[in-house]
Design a protein around this motif. Structure first.
Motif, PDB file in Angstrom:
ATOM      1  N   ARG A  27     -14.819 104.091  -3.037  1.00  0.00           N
ATOM      2  CA  ARG A  27     -15.753 104.366  -1.946  1.00  0.00           C
ATOM      3  C   ARG A  27     -15.442 105.717  -1.336  1.00  0.00           C
ATOM      4  O   ARG A  27     -14.296 106.154  -1.322  1.00  0.00           O
TER       5      ARG A  27
ATOM      6  N   SER B 163     -17.230 108.875   1.648  1.00  0.00           N
ATOM      7  CA  SER B 163     -18.263 109.259   2.606  1.00  0.00           C
ATOM      8  C   SER B 163     -18.560 110.744   2.403  1.00  0.00           C
ATOM      9  O   SER B 163     -17.722 111.496   1.890  1.00  0.00           O
TER      10      SER B 163
ATOM     11  N   ARG C  35     -22.533 106.849   2.956  1.00  0.00           N
ATOM     12  CA  ARG C  35     -21.468 106.063   2.350  1.00  0.00           C
ATOM     13  C   ARG C  35     -21.846 105.827   0.896  1.00  0.00           C
ATOM     14  O   ARG C  35     -22.968 105.394   0.589  1.00  0.00           O
TER      15      ARG C  35
END
Length: 459
Positions: free
Chosen positions: A175, A177, A164
């Motif tokens: 954000r 991943s 992450r």
């Protein structure tokens, strides 16, 4: 070609092991360890390498450091020695002094000690800029991404890391991943990758000593041409020039680092016993030189005045002297640790950046020689963890600097001849043991890099 080594490893078109497509390797951390790892992996034929760095930009910050010949050998193999030496100084001699001014020992360093490579004193910012420039030139600008930090890590059943990430650009945050094939945690003593692999470990332990560091610009005649470590069993000073004389005033950059127990530090108990700081959460806290200068008044060693150095500094910073407990495991599946994230140690023996550079080369070599990346990471750890663990423990016992404590314990008021206090054989044995611990004695280093990838690369 460098006069110090017969060949260089970069630019030979090594082929990475056959994972199908070249694996995507993510390196968390754009410091010395992470950037060197990216260059070493590229030299070994890995084409998809990405470095993510939490800082918004790679800037020339910090103070000085010393690179031992075993690390310089590996940087030379990567084709970086000429660029590095353009802003560095070859360290030719190291001296140890008692705080009274009496000389304990003087040792030739680098080429003068019989190594095929020099020892270099260099500003950390210059080293990092050389490494970052080479990463962008060889791997492409997209290989080094700033403003991105690791905020979480999980390991899938097949050992693949699931990352992450958080991106910061001013007030804007994003954000994401990511699931790379390999993750290398090179994110320093407060590593997020290490924390994910070893939850509950806590902060780095503090030994109760404060360190003050800075850089001064001084006339060359006032500095000397040697590196020295001086003090007693309570406080010490490390001083060395790290540039050649330049300009009309023939000035040089001088690095200094001072260490003293925190008790009585002008009432500023900045750190708790666990190494966590109360002041602003900052481990690089600016402090006035006057905070600690009184402790070093009168300290002069063969014409080099420590107070004069301190008064010439533009700024000073305070740190707790911390390290990390040795781990019994660095590697989890396809994730491993290098540099301070793996083995942060006390700043003794010039081994912080040195061991990070050796880690990087060893990591790339191991991955290039194993078809399975998990096996490659495990092989890297088997080689490097015992060496760095031994150095961590040796540094807690003061490594080669223990001669200062011995001299003070046996002759606290000083002495005329050190051999009346510490026999020559004992001094030599202390230095020899430490060099053997880290495998950086001249015989071992001069055999050449063990991390050259053979042609053709195994795959």
């Amino acid at each position: 070609m460098s006069p110090h080594t017969p060949s260089r490893a970069y630019g030979r078109g090594f082929a990475a092991p056959s994972y199908g497509q070249s694996p995507h390797i993510v390196i968390a951390g754009g410091g010395v360890a992470g950037l060197t790892a990216a260059l070493a992996l590229h030299a070994a034929g890995f084409e998809r390498v990405t470095v993510v760095e939490a800082a918004p930009a790679i800037r020339p910050v910090g103070a000085g450091l010393n690179l031992m010949p075993n690390a310089v050998r590996e940087l030379d193999a990567l084709g970086l020695l000429d660029a590095l030496e353009a802003g560095a100084l070859r360290t030719r001699e190291l001296r140890y002094y008692h705080r009274s001014g009496a000389l304990i020992s003087r040792e030739p360093r680098g080429l003068g000690a019989g190594y095929r490579w020099p020892q270099l004193s260099v500003h950390r910012g210059h080293l990092q800029q050389v490494l970052a420039g080479a990463v962008r030139a060889r791997l492409g600008p997209a290989a080094l991404v700033t403003g991105v930090r690791v905020t979480g890590l999980e390991t899938s059943p097949d050992g693949r890391p699931r990352l992450r990430l958080e991106h910061r650009d001013g007030a804007v945050r994003g954000r994401a991943s990511l699931e790379p094939d390999v993750l290398v945690g090179a994110d320093g003593i407060r590593s997020a990758v290490r924390a994910a692999l070893h939850p509950g470990e806590g902060g780095p332990p503090w030994n109760g000593t404060l360190v003050w560091r800075g850089v001064s610009r001084m006339p060359a005649r006032a500095v000397g041409s040697f590196m020295f470590i001086a003090g007693d069993d309570r406080q010490k000073a490390v001083v060395y020039p790290m540039s050649r004389p330049t300009g009309p005033g023939r000035e040089v950059l001088v690095n200094w680092a001072l260490a003293r127990p925190a008790e009585g530090t002008c009432g500023t108990r900045a750190f708790t016993g666990s190494g966590e700081e109360r002041f602003h959460g900052d481990w690089n806290r600016p402090v006035p030189v006057e905070t600690f200068l009184p402790y070093y008044e009168g300290w002069e060693f063969d014409g080099v005045s420590v107070p004069d150095l301190l008064r010439a500094a533009d700024s000073a910073h305070e740190y707790p002297m911390v390290d990390r407990e040795p781990l019994d495991r660095w590697t989890h599946g396809r994730t491993t640790l290098i540099g301070d994230a793996a083995h942060a140690m006390y700043p003794i023996g010039s081994n912080g950046a040195t061991q990070s550079i050796v880690d990087a080369r060893a990591l790339a070599h191991a991955l290039a020689r194993h078809r399975d990346p998990a096996e490659g990471l495990a092989a890297y750890e088997r080689e490097r963890r015992p060496v760095t663990t031994a150095l961590q423990r040796a540094n807690r016992e003061l490594g080669p600097e223990v001669v200062i404590n011995l001299a003070h314990a046996r002759a606290p008021q000083g002495f005329t001849d050190i051999h009346d206090v510490i026999p020559a054989e004992e001094l030599a044995a202390i230095a020899g043991r430490y060099a053997a611990t880290g495998a950086f004695d001249p015989t071992a280093v001069n055999q050449g890099s063990p991390y050259e990838v053979p042609l053709p690369a195994i795959g």
